[in-house]
Design a protein around this motif. Structure first.
Motif: not given
Length: 116
Positions: A87-116
């Motif tokens: 799920x992280x790989x799929x969403x992290x590859x979404x450029x628009x998601x990266x623009x909305x959330x910022x790379x420091x959030x979207x590419x941080x697996x720990x933050x992503x897993x926190x939300x999972x």
């Protein structure tokens, strides 16, 4: 970047809405933070550092084998970890998601897993 547009896009792609909730949580907790109207509630949730100590999603394979040797629960945890990683790989590859959330959030697996 528009969060509402991003959430609408993901709600069209998925039946269960999990990614929509995940993206919303990431945005509210890590992008808006204390500015979020939901901050008083989000602030009650465990921090990433808290989860790393006890949540199986953050456990290494060695830890899982050590604590759950011989248990059928191991395969469910491995499946859960694999699903979260995919799920992280799929969403992290979404450029628009990266623009909305910022790379420091979207590419941080720990933050992503926190939300999972």
């Amino acid at each position: 970047p528009d969060l509402e547009f991003l959430l609408r896009q993901y709600s069209k792609q998925q039946r269960d809405g999990f990614n929509v909730l995940l993206l919303f949580l990431l945005h509210e907790r890590f992008v808006l933070g204390k500015k979020s109207v939901w901050w008083p509630y989000l602030n009650l949730l465990p921090k990433v550092s808290d989860l790393r100590d006890f949540h199986p999603l953050f456990f290494s394979e060695q830890e899982i084998d050590k604590y759950l040797a011989g248990s059928d629960v191991r395969k469910y945890i491995y499946r859960y970890q694999q699903g979260a990683s995919e799920r992280h790989k799929a969403i992290a590859s979404d450029i628009f998601a990266a623009q909305v959330l910022g790379g420091d959030v979207l590419f941080d697996k720990n933050k992503f897993y926190w939300a999972c």
